[in-house]
Design a protein around this motif. Structure first.
Motif, PDB file in Angstrom:
ATOM      1  N   TYR A   1      18.040  77.012 107.019  1.00  0.00           N
ATOM      2  CA  TYR A   1      17.884  76.107 106.497  1.00  0.00           C
ATOM      3  C   TYR A   1      16.338  76.181 106.432  1.00  0.00           C
ATOM      4  CZ  TYR A   1      16.091  71.630 104.554  1.00  0.00           C
ATOM      5  OH  TYR A   1      14.992  70.974 102.909  1.00  0.00           O
ATOM      6  N   SER A   2      15.813  76.171 107.910  1.00  0.00           N
ATOM      7  CA  SER A   2      14.760  76.378 108.057  1.00  0.00           C
ATOM      8  C   SER A   2      13.607  77.652 107.845  1.00  0.00           C
ATOM      9  CB  SER A   2      14.202  76.078 109.327  1.00  0.00           C
ATOM     10  OG  SER A   2      14.589  76.831 110.409  1.00  0.00           O
ATOM     11  N   LEU A   3      15.094  78.549 107.908  1.00  0.00           N
ATOM     12  CA  LEU A   3      13.585  79.323 107.493  1.00  0.00           C
ATOM     13  C   LEU A   3      13.886  79.962 105.603  1.00  0.00           C
ATOM     14  CD1 LEU A   3      15.430  82.257 109.951  1.00  0.00           C
ATOM     15  CD2 LEU A   3      13.325  81.732 109.939  1.00  0.00           C
ATOM     16  N   LEU A   4      14.835  79.451 105.169  1.00  0.00           N
ATOM     17  CA  LEU A   4      14.934  79.814 103.617  1.00  0.00           C
ATOM     18  C   LEU A   4      14.692  78.669 102.836  1.00  0.00           C
ATOM     19  CD1 LEU A   4      18.695  81.215 102.995  1.00  0.00           C
ATOM     20  CD2 LEU A   4      16.818  82.455 103.531  1.00  0.00           C
ATOM     21  N   ALA A   5      14.210  77.407 103.773  1.00  0.00           N
ATOM     22  CA  ALA A   5      13.494  75.783 102.504  1.00  0.00           C
ATOM     23  C   ALA A   5      11.891  77.021 101.750  1.00  0.00           C
ATOM     24  CB  ALA A   5      13.414  75.215 103.901  1.00  0.00           C
ATOM     25  N   PRO A   6      11.792  77.826 102.867  1.00  0.00           N
ATOM     26  CA  PRO A   6      10.047  77.749 102.565  1.00  0.00           C
ATOM     27  C   PRO A   6       9.534  78.929 101.229  1.00  0.00           C
ATOM     28  CG  PRO A   6       9.746  78.011 104.624  1.00  0.00           C
ATOM     29  CD  PRO A   6      11.746  77.555 103.981  1.00  0.00           C
ATOM     30  N   LEU A   7      11.343  78.683 101.002  1.00  0.00           N
ATOM     31  CA  LEU A   7      11.271  80.060  99.805  1.00  0.00           C
ATOM     32  C   LEU A   7      11.667  80.119  98.540  1.00  0.00           C
ATOM     33  CD1 LEU A   7      13.200  83.358 101.499  1.00  0.00           C
ATOM     34  CD2 LEU A   7      10.795  83.402 100.797  1.00  0.00           C
ATOM     35  N   VAL A   8      12.323  78.470  98.671  1.00  0.00           N
ATOM     36  CA  VAL A   8      12.612  77.750  97.024  1.00  0.00           C
ATOM     37  C   VAL A   8      11.740  77.769  96.503  1.00  0.00           C
ATOM     38  CG1 VAL A   8      13.741  75.526  96.290  1.00  0.00           C
ATOM     39  CG2 VAL A   8      13.838  76.871  98.197  1.00  0.00           C
ATOM     40  N   PRO A   9      10.726  77.245  97.042  1.00  0.00           N
ATOM     41  CA  PRO A   9       8.888  77.594  95.852  1.00  0.00           C
ATOM     42  C   PRO A   9       8.896  78.855  95.360  1.00  0.00           C
ATOM     43  CG  PRO A   9       8.648  75.852  97.321  1.00  0.00           C
ATOM     44  CD  PRO A   9       9.789  77.061  97.790  1.00  0.00           C
ATOM     45  N   VAL A  10       9.240  79.697  95.276  1.00  0.00           N
ATOM     46  CA  VAL A  10       8.238  80.926  96.201  1.00  0.00           C
ATOM     47  C   VAL A  10       9.743  81.133  94.514  1.00  0.00           C
ATOM     48  CG1 VAL A  10       8.146  83.527  96.362  1.00  0.00           C
ATOM     49  CG2 VAL A  10       7.290  81.793  97.830  1.00  0.00           C
ATOM     50  N   ALA A  11      11.132  81.194  94.959  1.00  0.00           N
ATOM     51  CA  ALA A  11      12.035  81.204  94.180  1.00  0.00           C
ATOM     52  C   ALA A  11      11.828  80.742  92.433  1.00  0.00           C
ATOM     53  CB  ALA A  11      13.071  81.093  94.619  1.00  0.00           C
ATOM     54  N   PHE A  12      11.757  79.618  92.292  1.00  0.00           N
ATOM     55  CA  PHE A  12      11.896  78.912  91.327  1.00  0.00           C
ATOM     56  C   PHE A  12      10.411  79.342  90.283  1.00  0.00           C
ATOM     57  CE2 PHE A  12      13.735  74.958  93.162  1.00  0.00           C
ATOM     58  CZ  PHE A  12      15.218  75.396  91.813  1.00  0.00           C
ATOM     59  N   SER A  13       9.328  80.294  90.780  1.00  0.00           N
ATOM     60  CA  SER A  13       8.165  80.062  90.525  1.00  0.00           C
ATOM     61  C   SER A  13       8.171  81.349  89.492  1.00  0.00           C
ATOM     62  CB  SER A  13       6.849  80.359  91.102  1.00  0.00           C
ATOM     63  OG  SER A  13       7.181  81.040  92.438  1.00  0.00           O
ATOM     64  N   LEU A  14       9.041  82.395  90.838  1.00  0.00           N
ATOM     65  CA  LEU A  14       9.737  83.860  90.324  1.00  0.00           C
ATOM     66  C   LEU A  14      10.116  84.145  89.019  1.00  0.00           C
ATOM     67  CD1 LEU A  14      10.006  85.735  93.513  1.00  0.00           C
ATOM     68  CD2 LEU A  14       7.802  85.930  91.816  1.00  0.00           C
ATOM     69  N   ILE A  15      11.383  82.985  89.248  1.00  0.00           N
ATOM     70  CA  ILE A  15      12.088  82.769  88.054  1.00  0.00           C
ATOM     71  C   ILE A  15      11.411  82.240  86.857  1.00  0.00           C
ATOM     72  CG2 ILE A  15      13.921  81.248  87.082  1.00  0.00           C
ATOM     73  CD1 ILE A  15      15.395  81.216  89.581  1.00  0.00           C
ATOM     74  N   GLY A  16      10.643  81.187  86.514  1.00  0.00           N
ATOM     75  CA  GLY A  16      10.118  80.429  86.394  1.00  0.00           C
ATOM     76  C   GLY A  16       8.768  81.850  85.114  1.00  0.00           C
TER      77      GLY A  16
END
Length: 58
Positions: free
Chosen positions: A30-45
């Motif tokens: 979780y600590s490694l993947l949590a910072p990637l969530v906003p990046v993933a949402f912005s790339l999907i957008g």
């Protein structure tokens, strides 16, 4: 009656150690993947916006 050569206390300690190891691994993931969530949402957008514009051109 006891199918395992080790007693219930040793089995309980093994189960507790397994739970601690799994929870530590989940916390680390979780600590490694949590910072990637906003990046993933912005790339999907951005991908959806690009898909919308490229579909309209055809």
């Amino acid at each position: 009656m006891n199918s395992s050569p080790e007693g219930w206390g040793r089995r309980a300690l093994t189960a507790l150690a397994l739970i601690v190891i799994i929870s530590y691994g989940a916390r680390l993931a979780y600590s490694l993947l949590a910072p990637l969530v906003p990046v993933a949402f912005s790339l999907i957008g951005v991908g959806l916006v690009a898909l919308f514009f490229f579909q309209r051109r055809r």
